[in-house]
Design an enzyme around this catalytic site. Sequence first.
Site, PDB file in Angstrom:
ATOM      1  N   GLU A  50       1.406   4.034   2.631  1.00  8.24           N
ATOM      2  CA  GLU A  50       1.899   3.657   3.965  1.00  8.24           C
ATOM      3  C   GLU A  50       3.430   3.774   3.967  1.00  8.24           C
ATOM      4  O   GLU A  50       4.168   2.800   4.059  1.00  8.24           O
ATOM      5  CB  GLU A  50       1.399   2.261   4.314  1.00  8.24           C
ATOM      6  CG  GLU A  50      -0.134   2.238   4.417  1.00  8.24           C
ATOM      7  CD  GLU A  50      -0.761   0.852   4.348  1.00  8.24           C
ATOM      8  OE1 GLU A  50      -1.999   0.778   4.247  1.00  8.24           O
ATOM      9  OE2 GLU A  50      -0.019  -0.148   4.371  1.00  8.24           O
ATOM     10  N   HIS A  94       3.269  -2.638   6.913  1.00  8.03           N
ATOM     11  CA  HIS A  94       2.165  -1.729   6.566  1.00  8.03           C
ATOM     12  C   HIS A  94       2.031  -0.583   7.564  1.00  8.03           C
ATOM     13  O   HIS A  94       2.670  -0.566   8.610  1.00  8.03           O
ATOM     14  CB  HIS A  94       0.838  -2.511   6.572  1.00  8.03           C
ATOM     15  CG  HIS A  94       0.671  -3.435   5.422  1.00  8.03           C
ATOM     16  ND1 HIS A  94      -0.190  -3.196   4.380  1.00  8.03           N
ATOM     17  CD2 HIS A  94       1.268  -4.613   5.143  1.00  8.03           C
ATOM     18  CE1 HIS A  94      -0.114  -4.182   3.514  1.00  8.03           C
ATOM     19  NE2 HIS A  94       0.755  -5.067   3.948  1.00  8.03           N
ATOM     20  N   HIS A 122       0.866  -1.175   0.000  1.00  7.08           N
ATOM     21  CA  HIS A 122       0.000   0.000   0.000  1.00  7.08           C
ATOM     22  C   HIS A 122       0.907   1.231   0.000  1.00  7.08           C
ATOM     23  O   HIS A 122       1.515   1.547   1.021  1.00  7.08           O
ATOM     24  CB  HIS A 122      -0.916  -0.024   1.225  1.00  7.08           C
ATOM     25  CG  HIS A 122      -1.846  -1.199   1.227  1.00  7.08           C
ATOM     26  ND1 HIS A 122      -2.210  -1.872   2.357  1.00  7.08           N
ATOM     27  CD2 HIS A 122      -2.470  -1.816   0.188  1.00  7.08           C
ATOM     28  CE1 HIS A 122      -3.034  -2.863   2.027  1.00  7.08           C
ATOM     29  NE2 HIS A 122      -3.205  -2.849   0.719  1.00  7.08           N
ATOM     30  N   GLU A 149       1.991  -3.756  11.453  1.00  3.80           N
ATOM     31  CA  GLU A 149       1.223  -2.516  11.300  1.00  3.80           C
ATOM     32  C   GLU A 149       1.794  -1.424  12.195  1.00  3.80           C
ATOM     33  O   GLU A 149       1.989  -1.631  13.391  1.00  3.80           O
ATOM     34  CB  GLU A 149      -0.257  -2.749  11.670  1.00  3.80           C
ATOM     35  CG  GLU A 149      -1.000  -3.717  10.755  1.00  3.80           C
ATOM     36  CD  GLU A 149      -1.439  -3.104   9.429  1.00  3.80           C
ATOM     37  OE1 GLU A 149      -1.194  -1.898   9.193  1.00  3.80           O
ATOM     38  OE2 GLU A 149      -2.020  -3.859   8.617  1.00  3.80           O
TER      39      GLU A 149
HETATM   40 ZN    ZN Z   1      -1.591  -1.608   4.306  1.00 10.01          ZN
END
Ligand code: ZN
Length: 389
Positions: free
Chosen positions: A187, A277, A184, A353
């Site tokens: 990010e 991420h 992504h 994350e």
């Molecule tokens: Zn992500």
Amino acid sequence: RSKGITKGIRVPPLHISSQFDSGAIEVVSLDDPRNIELRIRRDTAAEFAQWFHFCLHGANGRNVVLKFLNAGECAYPKGWEGYRVVASHDRQNWFRIDTEYDGHVMTAQTVPQAQSIYFAYFEPYSHEQHLDLLALAGASPLVETQYLGATVQGRDMTVLRMTSAQAQPQDTSKKRIWIIARQHPGETMAEWFVEGCLERLLDVDDAVSRLLLERCELYVVPNMNPDGSVLGNLRTNAAGANLNREWQEPSMDRSPEVFLVRQKMLETGVDLCLDVHGDEGLPHNFVVGSEGVPAYTPRIAELEDAFKTAWQAVCPDFQDAVNYGRSEPGKANMALATNWVAQQFGCLALTVEMPFKDNANLPDPVTGWSAARSRKLGASVLTPILSVM
Ligand code: ZN
């Protein structure tokens, strides 16, 4: 009488630009610095909107109020709750500015200390920085830069293979560790994380790195989505594909980035995989396991616990109390990178994350969660990796 003249002093007109690497914003109204109306732009070939990055010129010393009119219609409206916009005068040092969200409009304000000020969703990580990172790492005798193929727009997909200098090529006794980041593209903390990770791996005086490189071969993809990064997309590549939903059936037309990396993984095998991420909502660093895949076993669960325990012990920015909760057995979305890897190779695979907001357990009122902190967290992850390898 000119509109630009106030009390005899010429006030320069305001200007907003976003025609640069990862630039993204739509300007609705720019007449009054105390009421600059903006819209957050969608990804170039998909509906997701959340990333912004632009430069405001001509507001030195004036009170600037930015109104993001469509904040409530973005991909993750909850991401704006407790979030603060990042800004920089020199594009090196980024700080947070006062930001409020009323459920519809996000309003941010500051008094710029220079004629130009940059604003972004998070500290950007440009394609030039990406190329610098690859070149810097590639200059080390521990690293072999491998070109895997091209993205939708023809940019390089690159993996860095790292192992101890004495190692024979394709020594089969070595464990294969994969670290991929920035599927992504918005990010950006994910590539900052990898930068910290690589810097420590290349430090020949670091005992953890040395032992890790003796035991393992590391395959690192610092940016899985170079096109989306340059385009200023939050979540998708140039073809509009969310790469972290493409792992079951990637194609060279729609998701060559995943196709090429997956192909290489099938060639090398995988003993541990981290997919890095950023998370819009939760103000914490955490990992997401692959307990929902059929191949998840008590052995993998033990490794996962050992990994998390080791990480918490060396870095208080990592925690395991707040996360997404666990998937039910057999209910995993197999199109996600870590789930596909966990099932295909029967190994530990974790999504890492980091927050767009801050780590609520150790908040920093000036920077919030930042590039510098992401780099430190990336460096710290080598210890938990070593603990399970
Ligand atoms: Zn992500």
